[in-house]
Design a protein around this motif. Structure first.
Motif, PDB file in Angstrom:
ATOM      1  N   LEU A 108      -8.421   5.432 -37.648  1.00 41.28           N
ATOM      2  CA  LEU A 108      -7.127   5.029 -38.185  1.00 41.28           C
ATOM      3  C   LEU A 108      -6.177   4.973 -37.007  1.00 41.28           C
ATOM      4  CD1 LEU A 108      -5.194   4.560 -40.598  1.00 41.28           C
ATOM      5  CD2 LEU A 108      -4.992   7.046 -40.757  1.00 41.28           C
ATOM      6  N   ARG A 109      -5.437   3.882 -36.887  1.00 40.89           N
ATOM      7  CA  ARG A 109      -4.482   3.721 -35.791  1.00 40.89           C
ATOM      8  C   ARG A 109      -3.072   3.580 -36.338  1.00 40.89           C
ATOM      9  NH1 ARG A 109      -7.768  -0.518 -31.877  1.00 40.89           N
ATOM     10  NH2 ARG A 109      -9.438   0.956 -31.379  1.00 40.89           N
ATOM     11  N   LEU A 110      -2.132   4.154 -35.620  1.00 36.08           N
ATOM     12  CA  LEU A 110      -0.723   4.106 -35.988  1.00 36.08           C
ATOM     13  C   LEU A 110       0.101   3.747 -34.766  1.00 36.08           C
ATOM     14  CD1 LEU A 110      -0.524   7.490 -37.912  1.00 36.08           C
ATOM     15  CD2 LEU A 110      -0.535   5.233 -38.947  1.00 36.08           C
ATOM     16  N   ALA A 111       1.124   2.949 -34.995  1.00 35.57           N
ATOM     17  CA  ALA A 111       2.057   2.618 -33.912  1.00 35.57           C
ATOM     18  C   ALA A 111       3.405   3.251 -34.235  1.00 35.57           C
ATOM     19  CB  ALA A 111       2.201   1.108 -33.782  1.00 35.57           C
ATOM     20  N   VAL A 112       4.076   3.705 -33.204  1.00 36.15           N
ATOM     21  CA  VAL A 112       5.398   4.310 -33.350  1.00 36.15           C
ATOM     22  C   VAL A 112       6.269   3.802 -32.209  1.00 36.15           C
ATOM     23  CG1 VAL A 112       4.704   6.361 -32.056  1.00 36.15           C
ATOM     24  CG2 VAL A 112       6.656   6.494 -33.604  1.00 36.15           C
ATOM     25  N   VAL A 113       7.537   3.574 -32.504  1.00 31.45           N
ATOM     26  CA  VAL A 113       8.457   3.171 -31.447  1.00 31.45           C
ATOM     27  C   VAL A 113       8.473   4.290 -30.407  1.00 31.45           C
ATOM     28  CG1 VAL A 113      10.857   2.643 -30.863  1.00 31.45           C
ATOM     29  CG2 VAL A 113       9.857   1.749 -32.978  1.00 31.45           C
ATOM     30  N   LYS A 114       8.223   3.919 -29.174  1.00 31.08           N
ATOM     31  CA  LYS A 114       8.155   4.904 -28.087  1.00 31.08           C
ATOM     32  C   LYS A 114       9.433   5.733 -28.062  1.00 31.08           C
ATOM     33  CE  LYS A 114       7.311   5.406 -23.190  1.00 31.08           C
ATOM     34  NZ  LYS A 114       7.014   4.722 -21.933  1.00 31.08           N
ATOM     35  N   GLY A 115       9.245   7.049 -28.006  1.00 28.23           N
ATOM     36  CA  GLY A 115      10.387   7.948 -27.963  1.00 28.23           C
ATOM     37  C   GLY A 115      10.796   8.498 -29.318  1.00 28.23           C
ATOM     38  N   ASN A 116      10.136   8.079 -30.393  1.00 31.96           N
ATOM     39  CA  ASN A 116      10.398   8.634 -31.723  1.00 31.96           C
ATOM     40  C   ASN A 116       9.636   9.960 -31.801  1.00 31.96           C
ATOM     41  OD1 ASN A 116      10.479   9.354 -34.411  1.00 31.96           O
ATOM     42  ND2 ASN A 116      10.159   7.279 -35.178  1.00 31.96           N
ATOM     43  N   LEU A 117      10.240  10.993 -31.245  1.00 26.91           N
ATOM     44  CA  LEU A 117       9.550  12.272 -31.077  1.00 26.91           C
ATOM     45  C   LEU A 117       9.125  12.930 -32.389  1.00 26.91           C
ATOM     46  CD1 LEU A 117      11.494  13.752 -28.045  1.00 26.91           C
ATOM     47  CD2 LEU A 117       9.369  12.437 -28.078  1.00 26.91           C
ATOM     48  N   PRO A 118       9.944  12.902 -33.458  1.00 26.69           N
ATOM     49  CA  PRO A 118       9.457  13.500 -34.708  1.00 26.69           C
ATOM     50  C   PRO A 118       8.175  12.839 -35.210  1.00 26.69           C
ATOM     51  CG  PRO A 118      11.827  13.204 -34.819  1.00 26.69           C
ATOM     52  CD  PRO A 118      11.352  12.490 -33.575  1.00 26.69           C
ATOM     53  N   ALA A 119       8.088  11.520 -35.141  1.00 24.70           N
ATOM     54  CA  ALA A 119       6.881  10.816 -35.586  1.00 24.70           C
ATOM     55  C   ALA A 119       5.711  11.124 -34.665  1.00 24.70           C
ATOM     56  CB  ALA A 119       7.132   9.310 -35.644  1.00 24.70           C
ATOM     57  N   GLU A 120       5.948  11.128 -33.360  1.00 24.60           N
ATOM     58  CA  GLU A 120       4.872  11.418 -32.417  1.00 24.60           C
ATOM     59  C   GLU A 120       4.328  12.834 -32.625  1.00 24.60           C
ATOM     60  OE1 GLU A 120       5.729  10.335 -28.358  1.00 24.60           O
ATOM     61  OE2 GLU A 120       6.586   8.410 -28.984  1.00 24.60           O
ATOM     62  N   ARG A 121       5.213  13.791 -32.879  1.00 24.51           N
ATOM     63  CA  ARG A 121       4.766  15.173 -33.131  1.00 24.51           C
ATOM     64  C   ARG A 121       3.934  15.243 -34.415  1.00 24.51           C
ATOM     65  NH1 ARG A 121       9.850  16.640 -30.814  1.00 24.51           N
ATOM     66  NH2 ARG A 121      10.858  16.575 -32.835  1.00 24.51           N
ATOM     67  N   LEU A 122       4.370  14.514 -35.462  1.00 23.79           N
ATOM     68  CA  LEU A 122       3.615  14.483 -36.715  1.00 23.79           C
ATOM     69  C   LEU A 122       2.215  13.935 -36.487  1.00 23.79           C
ATOM     70  CD1 LEU A 122       3.352  14.666 -39.844  1.00 23.79           C
ATOM     71  CD2 LEU A 122       4.329  12.348 -39.906  1.00 23.79           C
TER      72      LEU A 122
END
Length: 96
Positions: free
Chosen positions: A40-54
């Protein structure tokens, strides 16, 4: 296709901090597993730290960065995360 890719995962402001994102992650992982996907792959806007931590807390690993140019907003840089679902049942909440 051997994997599922989500480009956008959004949680409305009023629902943040109430573990809805955790539930969305659980649903996506279970859906990928039920459909015999290997990852499963997910993309997140770089620097969105709450999403990256999740994503990292859930077992996703950073694999790449890419850029998309949107007509209305211009250049947006994304971080790409992936979770390997093959023989990795410890990441599959509630699946045995």
């Amino acid at each position: 296709m051997k994997f599922i890719f989500y480009n956008f995962l959004l949680c409305i402001q009023n629902f943040r901090g109430k573990h809805f994102s955790d539930q969305m992650m659980q649903f996506m992982i279970e859906a990928a597993h039920r459909n015999n996907k290997k990852a499963l792959r997910l993309a997140v806007v770089k620097g969105n730290l709450p999403a990256e931590r999740l994503y990292q807390k859930t077992g996703f690993q950073y694999i790449a960065e890419y850029t998309i140019h949107y007509e209305l907003t211009g250049k947006v840089i994304f971080s790409l995360y992936e979770i390997d679902l093959t023989n990795r049942k410890e990441y599959l909440y509630g699946i045995t």
